[in-house]
Design an enzyme around this catalytic site. Structure first.
Site, PDB file in Angstrom:
ATOM      1  N   LYS A 298       1.762 -14.766 -10.876  1.00 23.88           N
ATOM      2  CA  LYS A 298       2.409 -15.778  -9.986  1.00 23.88           C
ATOM      3  C   LYS A 298       2.139 -17.497  -9.757  1.00 23.88           C
ATOM      4  CE  LYS A 298       5.965 -12.855  -8.878  1.00 23.88           C
ATOM      5  NZ  LYS A 298       6.585 -11.929  -7.407  1.00 23.88           N
ATOM      6  N   THR A 385      -7.435  -5.762   0.718  1.00 28.34           N
ATOM      7  CA  THR A 385      -8.764  -6.933   0.643  1.00 28.34           C
ATOM      8  C   THR A 385      -8.926  -7.472   2.146  1.00 28.34           C
ATOM      9  OG1 THR A 385      -8.916  -6.472  -1.212  1.00 28.34           O
ATOM     10  CG2 THR A 385     -10.305  -8.477  -0.397  1.00 28.34           C
TER      11      THR A 385
HETATM   12  P1  NAP Z   1       0.065  -8.575  -6.740  1.00 26.56           P
HETATM   13  O1  NAP Z   1       0.373 -10.007  -6.870  1.00 26.56           O
HETATM   14  O2  NAP Z   1      -0.898  -8.233  -7.354  1.00 26.56           O
HETATM   15  O3  NAP Z   1      -0.678  -8.613  -5.407  1.00 26.56           O
HETATM   16  C1  NAP Z   1      -0.767  -6.988  -4.877  1.00 26.56           C
HETATM   17  C2  NAP Z   1      -1.141  -6.665  -3.958  1.00 26.56           C
HETATM   18  O4  NAP Z   1      -1.147  -5.743  -3.816  1.00 26.56           O
HETATM   19  C3  NAP Z   1      -2.705  -7.287  -3.329  1.00 26.56           C
HETATM   20  O5  NAP Z   1      -2.670  -7.372  -2.015  1.00 26.56           O
HETATM   21  C4  NAP Z   1      -3.072  -5.716  -3.561  1.00 26.56           C
HETATM   22  O6  NAP Z   1      -4.412  -5.824  -1.989  1.00 26.56           O
HETATM   23  C5  NAP Z   1      -1.995  -4.728  -2.954  1.00 26.56           C
HETATM   24  N1  NAP Z   1      -2.456  -3.336  -4.296  1.00 26.56           N
HETATM   25  C6  NAP Z   1      -2.613  -3.529  -5.150  1.00 26.56           C
HETATM   26  N2  NAP Z   1      -2.260  -2.224  -5.215  1.00 26.56           N
HETATM   27  C7  NAP Z   1      -2.636  -1.649  -4.146  1.00 26.56           C
HETATM   28  C8  NAP Z   1      -3.793   0.281  -3.103  1.00 26.56           C
HETATM   29  N3  NAP Z   1      -3.415   0.693  -4.674  1.00 26.56           N
HETATM   30  N4  NAP Z   1      -3.284   0.445  -2.472  1.00 26.56           N
HETATM   31  C9  NAP Z   1      -2.867  -0.515  -0.953  1.00 26.56           C
HETATM   32  N5  NAP Z   1      -2.625  -1.883  -1.822  1.00 26.56           N
HETATM   33  C10 NAP Z   1      -2.483  -2.388  -2.821  1.00 26.56           C
HETATM   34  O7  NAP Z   1       1.484  -8.135  -6.841  1.00 26.56           O
HETATM   35  P2  NAP Z   1       3.096  -8.386  -6.245  1.00 26.56           P
HETATM   36  O8  NAP Z   1       3.733  -9.400  -7.392  1.00 26.56           O
HETATM   37  O9  NAP Z   1       2.735  -8.510  -5.039  1.00 26.56           O
HETATM   38  O10 NAP Z   1       4.146  -7.238  -6.392  1.00 26.56           O
HETATM   39  C11 NAP Z   1       3.493  -6.727  -5.805  1.00 26.56           C
HETATM   40  C12 NAP Z   1       5.504  -5.515  -6.028  1.00 26.56           C
HETATM   41  O11 NAP Z   1       6.334  -5.598  -5.618  1.00 26.56           O
HETATM   42  C13 NAP Z   1       5.279  -5.151  -7.436  1.00 26.56           C
HETATM   43  O12 NAP Z   1       5.189  -3.416  -7.450  1.00 26.56           O
HETATM   44  C14 NAP Z   1       5.999  -5.927  -7.530  1.00 26.56           C
HETATM   45  O13 NAP Z   1       6.864  -5.377  -9.007  1.00 26.56           O
HETATM   46  C15 NAP Z   1       7.358  -5.811  -6.673  1.00 26.56           C
HETATM   47  N6  NAP Z   1       7.871  -6.826  -6.474  1.00 26.56           N
HETATM   48  C16 NAP Z   1       8.899  -6.662  -6.240  1.00 26.56           C
HETATM   49  C17 NAP Z   1      10.419  -7.623  -6.401  1.00 26.56           C
HETATM   50  C18 NAP Z   1      11.647  -7.965  -6.111  1.00 26.56           C
HETATM   51  O14 NAP Z   1      12.126  -8.856  -6.206  1.00 26.56           O
HETATM   52  N7  NAP Z   1      11.843  -6.667  -5.699  1.00 26.56           N
HETATM   53  C19 NAP Z   1       9.243  -9.515  -6.261  1.00 26.56           C
HETATM   54  C20 NAP Z   1       8.403  -9.246  -7.091  1.00 26.56           C
HETATM   55  C21 NAP Z   1       7.535  -8.455  -6.057  1.00 26.56           C
HETATM   56  P3  NAP Z   1      -5.976  -6.360  -2.936  1.00 26.56           P
HETATM   57  O15 NAP Z   1      -5.970  -7.737  -2.193  1.00 26.56           O
HETATM   58  O16 NAP Z   1      -6.783  -5.610  -1.880  1.00 26.56           O
HETATM   59  O17 NAP Z   1      -5.692  -6.149  -4.023  1.00 26.56           O
END
Ligand code: NAP
Length: 504
Positions: A298, A385
């Protein structure tokens, strides 16, 4: 139009016929995988085309090419000859195609086949990876002008799929079947028109008693019903979702369903990619007109945009691309999808005086923070982080912290609403509850933006404590409706909304 080929891999001819009859209405051609038959059944294949009642490919795949035939080349050729023997003047009673590997040359057999209308599919399989000179291979593999060339190559990256696609384009007049095997090549099995392939092979993945499918092979029902393969023409507009690993997404289901309901000549496919540069080249080659972007691209997709909305600029993340004559236009529909969903869930017109915890500081958390600030909330951002929480909080003057006891303690002051935005708890993700140390009072309103599974361990714990909870399904649908408008220029039909929401 490209055809559907159902691969039959049962141990008996009778079982194969039962499977074929079950999926007949979705099938143009069947491939009888003789190597999967019990040895004593292999001698009875001659009547199969007549029994099948549609064109059948005769294939006896050896082990080196991913098949199961291990009795030597002499007996394999004999078996091919048996399949072609006693050719009938009525061609429908003969095998319509004979699959012969490119390194096998049996001129007498091939001549006999051609005489009675059986076409040769000259095949090449490589499970190790891509060739250096694929174009030359495609253009030089055939032995006769009438041969169909089949190339099935394991794609170990998006660049491999691009090479196959480009090589195919350089041989436009050659009748061919191009398959990029594995997860990276999944869309090559759907966009046959765009790849210049004559057909797509599909399996029956849920049928017991059949052999495991080739890597990336689609189930015939997914190919024909979910992706509406039969309606894809070379004029069909192509859309899709990109990300990695892209194993959990409802977007293809949402868009292909609404395209069908609204009579839109479009198809929406998954593009799992390992490089955003390769992805953008792929979009150009396939003339993709709209793209949803998910983890982890993204942010890295933003430099490829010609224009973007103010939200993308402020949030620094883009989840929606649509092509117009000026180039890629970028938007962030997560933002409005999220806030529409949250306001409906909480029944509030705004979030003034609300104190909110955001768990996570990734791409979606950026959209969440932007919207919470726009709606007047005060928020705390907690992230594994810590510096990322600090950086995201700074422009909004939000509080921030880590996912540790100090951070959890701060949540005591930001507990009207709690929003979970990390992938923790998502299907296939081991780490389940990012704030295990937090004790819910039961008065918090809790949202997890994950929608698969319906209830993450975090959300279950909140519900068990008496909190009102909502998963990410409603947000997903709402952001997808905004994407639909960006892609098609049309408003999403309100009356169809209920068909897509599960209401949790
Ligand atoms: P992203 O940009 O990769 O962000 C990941 C975030 O989660 C970072 O803050 C990361 O922390 C943290 N994280 C990852 N694994 C973790 C763990 N095991 N324990 C604690 N923190 C963790 O991903 P994103 O685009 O924000 O998406 C995140 C989730 O939202 C996904 O599951 C996605 O499917 C969902 N989502 C849903 C919708 C919807 O329409 N419902 C829309 C968008 C996203 P660090 O910075 O420490 O790595």
């Amino acid at each position: 139009m490209a055809k559907t080929c159902l691969i039959l891999t049962a141990k008996t001819l009778a079982h194969n016929l039962t499977i074929l009859n079950k999926y007949r209405q979705h099938t143009d051609i069947a491939e009888l995988r003789v190597d999967c038959l019990d040895p004593n059944e292999r001698f009875m294949i001659r009547r199969f085309p007549e029994q099948a009642g549609l064109p059948v490919i005769l294939t006896i795949r050896r082990e080196a090419d991913g098949g199961h035939y291990d009795s030597g080349e002499g007996s394999r050729i004999n078996l091919m000859a048996k399949g072609l023997a006693y050719a009938d003047a009525d061609r429908r009673r003969n095998f319509a195609y004979l699959d012969i590997e490119e390194d096998l040359s049996v001129p007498s057999l091939e001549e006999a086949a051609r005489t009675f209308g059986t076409r040769i599919i000259r095949s090449y399989h490589n499970f190790a990876g891509i060739e250096t000179d694929l174009e030359k291979k495609i253009c030089s593999m055939r032995h006769s002008a009438d041969d169909i060339v089949k190339i099935a190559i394991m794609a170990n990256s998006t660049w491999d799929v691009l090479k196959l696609l480009r090589a195919g384009k350089k041989c436009p007049d050659q009748e061919k079947i191009l398959v990029a095997m594995g997860h990276f090549g999944i869309y090559s099995r759907i966009l046959c028109e765009q790849f210049g392939s004559l057909l797509s092979y599909a399996g029956t993945l849920s049928e017991p008693g059949t052999h495991p499918p080739a890597p990336g092979l689609l189930d015939i029902m997914d190919l024909t019903q979910l992706y509406r393969y039969g309606s894809i023409k070379n004029t069909t507009k192509v859309y899709g979702v990109t990300g990695y690993p892209l194993t959990v997404t409802n977007s293809p289901w949402f868009f292909n369903t609404i395209f069908a309901l609204e009579g839109i000549n479009g198809v929406y496919v998954p593009f799992p990619v390992d490089s955003i540069n390769a992805c953008m080249e792929l979009m150009q080659e396939l003339k993709v007109e709209g793209l949803s972007v998910t983890v982890p691209y993204k942010e890295s997709v933003v430099p490829f945009l010609s224009n973007h909305t103010a939200e993308v600029r402020s949030i620094g993340a883009c989840n929606t691309l649509n092509l117009d004559p000026r180039g890629w236009q970028g938007a962030n529909t997560d933002a409005r999808g999220f806030s529409d969903s949250l306001l409906k869930f909480t029944g509030r017109p705004h979030l003034k005086r609300q104190r909110v915890t955001i768990i996570g500081a990734g791409g979606s958390a950026r959209a969440v923070a932007f919207e919470l600030h726009r709606l007047g909330a005060r928020a705390l951002i907690l992230n594994r982080t810590v510096y990322k929480a600090r950086d995201l909080a700074a422009p909004y003057k939000f509080a921030w912290g880590g996912l540790d006891s100090l951070g959890i303690e701060q949540m005591g002051k930001y507990k009207d609403i709690i929003i979970q935005t990390t992938p923790a708890g998502m299907e296939g993700n081991d780490i389940s509850d990012p704030v295990k140390l937090y004790n819910f009072t039961g008065r918090e309103e809790v949202m997890d933006i994950i929608y698969k599974p319906e209830m993450t361990p975090f959300l279950k714990r909140a519900a068990a404590a008496g909190c009102r909870v909502q998963n990410g399904d409603d947000m997903f649908i709402r952001q997808a409706c905004y994407q639909y408008t960006r892609f098609t220029g049309k408003e999403f039909p309100e009356h169809l909304m209920a068909r897509f929401t599960s209401g949790i």
